[in-house]
Design a protein around this motif. Structure first.
Motif, PDB file in Angstrom:
ATOM      1  N   LEU A   1      13.673   8.628   5.746  1.00  0.00           N
ATOM      2  CA  LEU A   1      13.686   7.168   5.643  1.00  0.00           C
ATOM      3  C   LEU A   1      12.433   6.611   4.979  1.00  0.00           C
ATOM      4  O   LEU A   1      12.288   5.398   4.852  1.00  0.00           O
ATOM      5  CB  LEU A   1      13.855   6.541   7.039  1.00  0.00           C
ATOM      6  N   LEU A   2      11.543   7.494   4.574  1.00  0.00           N
ATOM      7  CA  LEU A   2      10.373   7.049   3.829  1.00  0.00           C
ATOM      8  C   LEU A   2      10.815   6.710   2.408  1.00  0.00           C
ATOM      9  O   LEU A   2      11.317   7.569   1.682  1.00  0.00           O
ATOM     10  CB  LEU A   2       9.304   8.140   3.800  1.00  0.00           C
ATOM     11  N   ASP A   3      10.654   5.466   2.036  1.00  0.00           N
ATOM     12  CA  ASP A   3      11.190   4.983   0.764  1.00  0.00           C
ATOM     13  C   ASP A   3      10.534   5.700  -0.413  1.00  0.00           C
ATOM     14  O   ASP A   3       9.329   5.559  -0.646  1.00  0.00           O
ATOM     15  CB  ASP A   3      10.945   3.475   0.643  1.00  0.00           C
ATOM     16  N   PRO A   4      11.296   6.486  -1.178  1.00  0.00           N
ATOM     17  CA  PRO A   4      10.716   7.237  -2.300  1.00  0.00           C
ATOM     18  C   PRO A   4      10.300   6.342  -3.470  1.00  0.00           C
ATOM     19  O   PRO A   4       9.674   6.820  -4.413  1.00  0.00           O
ATOM     20  CB  PRO A   4      11.837   8.191  -2.703  1.00  0.00           C
ATOM     21  N   LYS A   5      10.637   5.074  -3.412  1.00  0.00           N
ATOM     22  CA  LYS A   5      10.251   4.163  -4.491  1.00  0.00           C
ATOM     23  C   LYS A   5       8.822   3.652  -4.347  1.00  0.00           C
ATOM     24  O   LYS A   5       8.324   2.954  -5.229  1.00  0.00           O
ATOM     25  CB  LYS A   5      11.211   2.970  -4.527  1.00  0.00           C
ATOM     26  N   LEU A   6       8.151   3.993  -3.244  1.00  0.00           N
ATOM     27  CA  LEU A   6       6.776   3.534  -3.049  1.00  0.00           C
ATOM     28  C   LEU A   6       5.903   3.972  -4.216  1.00  0.00           C
ATOM     29  O   LEU A   6       5.914   5.139  -4.616  1.00  0.00           O
ATOM     30  CB  LEU A   6       6.217   4.102  -1.748  1.00  0.00           C
ATOM     31  N   SER A   7       5.131   3.050  -4.753  1.00  0.00           N
ATOM     32  CA  SER A   7       4.308   3.402  -5.917  1.00  0.00           C
ATOM     33  C   SER A   7       2.976   2.664  -5.954  1.00  0.00           C
ATOM     34  O   SER A   7       2.195   2.860  -6.883  1.00  0.00           O
ATOM     35  CB  SER A   7       5.087   3.085  -7.212  1.00  0.00           C
ATOM     36  N   GLY A   8       2.708   1.809  -4.962  1.00  0.00           N
ATOM     37  CA  GLY A   8       1.472   1.036  -4.982  1.00  0.00           C
ATOM     38  C   GLY A   8       0.253   1.831  -4.542  1.00  0.00           C
ATOM     39  O   GLY A   8       0.352   2.989  -4.124  1.00  0.00           O
ATOM     40  N   GLN A   9      -0.894   1.212  -4.652  1.00  0.00           N
ATOM     41  CA  GLN A   9      -2.164   1.817  -4.245  1.00  0.00           C
ATOM     42  C   GLN A   9      -2.563   1.311  -2.860  1.00  0.00           C
ATOM     43  O   GLN A   9      -2.333   0.149  -2.514  1.00  0.00           O
ATOM     44  CB  GLN A   9      -3.261   1.468  -5.245  1.00  0.00           C
ATOM     45  N   ILE A  10      -3.171   2.177  -2.064  1.00  0.00           N
ATOM     46  CA  ILE A  10      -3.657   1.838  -0.733  1.00  0.00           C
ATOM     47  C   ILE A  10      -5.183   1.827  -0.760  1.00  0.00           C
ATOM     48  O   ILE A  10      -5.813   2.803  -1.195  1.00  0.00           O
ATOM     49  CB  ILE A  10      -3.154   2.852   0.322  1.00  0.00           C
ATOM     50  N   HIS A  11      -5.759   0.730  -0.309  1.00  0.00           N
ATOM     51  CA  HIS A  11      -7.221   0.629  -0.298  1.00  0.00           C
ATOM     52  C   HIS A  11      -7.828   1.611   0.710  1.00  0.00           C
ATOM     53  O   HIS A  11      -7.313   1.777   1.818  1.00  0.00           O
ATOM     54  CB  HIS A  11      -7.650  -0.800   0.058  1.00  0.00           C
ATOM     55  N   PHE A  12      -8.931   2.241   0.324  1.00  0.00           N
ATOM     56  CA  PHE A  12      -9.647   3.199   1.162  1.00  0.00           C
ATOM     57  C   PHE A  12     -11.120   2.816   1.151  1.00  0.00           C
ATOM     58  O   PHE A  12     -11.745   2.751   0.085  1.00  0.00           O
ATOM     59  CB  PHE A  12      -9.430   4.617   0.631  1.00  0.00           C
ATOM     60  N   ASP A  13     -11.676   2.548   2.329  1.00  0.00           N
ATOM     61  CA  ASP A  13     -13.078   2.103   2.408  1.00  0.00           C
ATOM     62  C   ASP A  13     -14.050   3.222   2.694  1.00  0.00           C
ATOM     63  O   ASP A  13     -15.229   2.988   2.987  1.00  0.00           O
ATOM     64  CB  ASP A  13     -13.221   0.997   3.459  1.00  0.00           C
ATOM     65  N   GLY A  14     -13.611   4.436   2.604  1.00  0.00           N
ATOM     66  CA  GLY A  14     -14.468   5.583   2.885  1.00  0.00           C
ATOM     67  C   GLY A  14     -14.228   6.166   4.258  1.00  0.00           C
ATOM     68  O   GLY A  14     -14.607   7.311   4.525  1.00  0.00           O
ATOM     69  N   GLU A  15     -13.593   5.397   5.138  1.00  0.00           N
ATOM     70  CA  GLU A  15     -13.289   5.872   6.483  1.00  0.00           C
ATOM     71  C   GLU A  15     -11.822   5.668   6.860  1.00  0.00           C
ATOM     72  O   GLU A  15     -11.217   6.520   7.485  1.00  0.00           O
ATOM     73  CB  GLU A  15     -14.173   5.153   7.509  1.00  0.00           C
ATOM     74  N   LYS A  16     -11.285   4.527   6.467  1.00  0.00           N
ATOM     75  CA  LYS A  16      -9.913   4.207   6.850  1.00  0.00           C
ATOM     76  C   LYS A  16      -9.082   3.803   5.633  1.00  0.00           C
ATOM     77  O   LYS A  16      -9.601   3.249   4.670  1.00  0.00           O
ATOM     78  CB  LYS A  16      -9.902   3.070   7.873  1.00  0.00           C
ATOM     79  N   PHE A  17      -7.765   4.116   5.718  1.00  0.00           N
ATOM     80  CA  PHE A  17      -6.807   3.673   4.706  1.00  0.00           C
ATOM     81  C   PHE A  17      -6.136   2.389   5.214  1.00  0.00           C
ATOM     82  O   PHE A  17      -5.733   2.308   6.377  1.00  0.00           O
ATOM     83  CB  PHE A  17      -5.750   4.742   4.453  1.00  0.00           C
ATOM     84  N   ASP A  18      -6.026   1.410   4.355  1.00  0.00           N
ATOM     85  CA  ASP A  18      -5.413   0.140   4.720  1.00  0.00           C
ATOM     86  C   ASP A  18      -3.893   0.264   4.613  1.00  0.00           C
ATOM     87  O   ASP A  18      -3.310   0.032   3.564  1.00  0.00           O
ATOM     88  CB  ASP A  18      -5.923  -0.977   3.809  1.00  0.00           C
ATOM     89  N   VAL A  19      -3.267   0.655   5.717  1.00  0.00           N
ATOM     90  CA  VAL A  19      -1.830   0.923   5.707  1.00  0.00           C
ATOM     91  C   VAL A  19      -1.025  -0.186   6.387  1.00  0.00           C
ATOM     92  O   VAL A  19       0.172  -0.014   6.637  1.00  0.00           O
ATOM     93  CB  VAL A  19      -1.515   2.273   6.395  1.00  0.00           C
ATOM     94  N   ALA A  20      -1.658  -1.289   6.653  1.00  0.00           N
ATOM     95  CA  ALA A  20      -0.962  -2.363   7.363  1.00  0.00           C
ATOM     96  C   ALA A  20       0.306  -2.783   6.641  1.00  0.00           C
ATOM     97  O   ALA A  20       1.354  -3.008   7.267  1.00  0.00           O
ATOM     98  CB  ALA A  20      -1.894  -3.564   7.540  1.00  0.00           C
ATOM     99  N   ALA A  21       0.239  -2.896   5.317  1.00  0.00           N
ATOM    100  CA  ALA A  21       1.410  -3.344   4.556  1.00  0.00           C
ATOM    101  C   ALA A  21       2.556  -2.344   4.607  1.00  0.00           C
ATOM    102  O   ALA A  21       3.728  -2.716   4.453  1.00  0.00           O
ATOM    103  CB  ALA A  21       1.017  -3.610   3.103  1.00  0.00           C
TER     104      ALA A  21
END
Length: 312
Positions: A76-96
């Motif tokens: 169910l993980l959408d294979p169309k995902l293509s955007g960038q995820i911000h990474f601050d050096g410790e955490k990935f911004d996966v809220a979206a």
């Protein structure tokens, strides 16, 4: 590890389950599954699996009043995902991702197409090759056949594992019988095929011999189970206005009787080689040796480079 003995073998579905499948074939997701002839439906006795390249994208069971279905979360993980995820050096911004990463609602064949794309990531060469053969051969009535017998249980909570044969097809025998013919599939590079240089029996031959012995011990169960299974398939496909292979139809209607034969036939299917590899002198010699060894027990070898669309 403790051992468990499986006392019988039955892949056919109970009547109430088939009735629910027939009703669900009128419209909706199950009808979409039936209409997608690239999918392989395999009956499992109390459930069924819908396969795409060796991956079960749906497990279906009979519910109290209607079908119950489930799928693995990874499909169910959408294979169309293509955007960038911000990474601050410790955490990935996966809220979206919480709102857009997964296929959350069924939207017809489009959703099945997305699940197939996601499942394709996990498909190996052998499973993909077997799938291609099964789709091209409607006389294939089962895949991923877990054999009965004594098996080992893994750690507590894990599923029971048992020997598995890749494909089962029907072949005509005389005018009134249909023989169960099993196929073990190997990619050309699988070390279990052995080689002429090893001068030892190929491991796959011992594997096939073990399969044959198990099958012979469950002859009556196999013949009865697959007779009922053919009837199941005829009803399931018929509810969607679809036909089954003539051999399946003739078994389902009693025109032919299923038989395992005097000796269970387990053939070897080899694929995944190119034109150059086909001409290797070592492979040609080893192929002859494999053919001879299989023939001594009534089996045969089918070697094909690209399995897509090939007939057994």
């Amino acid at each position: 590890m403790p051992e468990i003995t499986i006392k019988n073998f039955d892949r056919s579905l109970p009547g109430h389950f088939v009735t629910q499948l027939e009703k669900a074939a009128e419209k909706g997701w199950w009808r979409d599954v039936l209409d997608d002839r690239e999918l392989v439906i395999a009956l499992r006795g109390k459930s069924l699996n819908v396969y795409w390249k060796g991956q079960s994208i749906f497990k279906v069971e009979a519910g109290l009043l209607a079908l119950r279905a489930s799928t693995h979360e990874k499909f169910l993980l959408d294979p169309k995902l293509s955007g960038q995820i911000h990474f601050d050096g410790e955490k990935f911004d996966v809220a979206a991702l919480e709102t857009k990463a997964f296929v959350k609602s069924y939207e017809g064949p489009t959703s099945i197409a997305l699940m197939k794309r996601a499942a394709g990531i996990y498909a190996g060469r052998e499973k993909s090759g077997c799938h291609s053969i099964a789709v091209a051969n409607p006389k294939v009535i089962d895949v991923e056949i877990a054999l009965p017998g004594t098996v080992e249980r893994n750690e507590p909570g894990d599923e029971i594992t048992s020997p598995r044969i890749d494909l089962l097809a029907l072949e005509p025998q005389g005018t009134d019988e249909a023989r169960l013919v099993f196929w073990e599939a190997k990619d050309f590079k699988n070390p279990e095929l052995g080689s002429i240089r090893s001068r030892l029996p190929a491991p796959v031959l011992a594997q096939i011999a073990a399969y044959r012995a198990i099958l012979d011990g469950y002859r009556e169960d196999l013949e009865k189970s697959y007779t009922r299974l053919c009837s199941n398939l005829r009803r399931i496909r018929g509810a969607a206005g679809q036909s089954v292979h003539p051999l399946v139809d003739e078994v389902a209607t009693g025109v032919r009787k299923i038989t395992l034969g005097d000796t269970p036939q387990v053939n070897l299917l080899v694929f995944g080689f190119d034109a150059g590899q086909k001409q290797y002198a070592d492979w040609q010699a080893h192929r002859v040796a494999l053919e001879h060894a299989l023939a001594s027990d009534g089996g045969r070898l089918y070697a094909v480079g690209d399995p897509k669309g090939k007939q057994l």
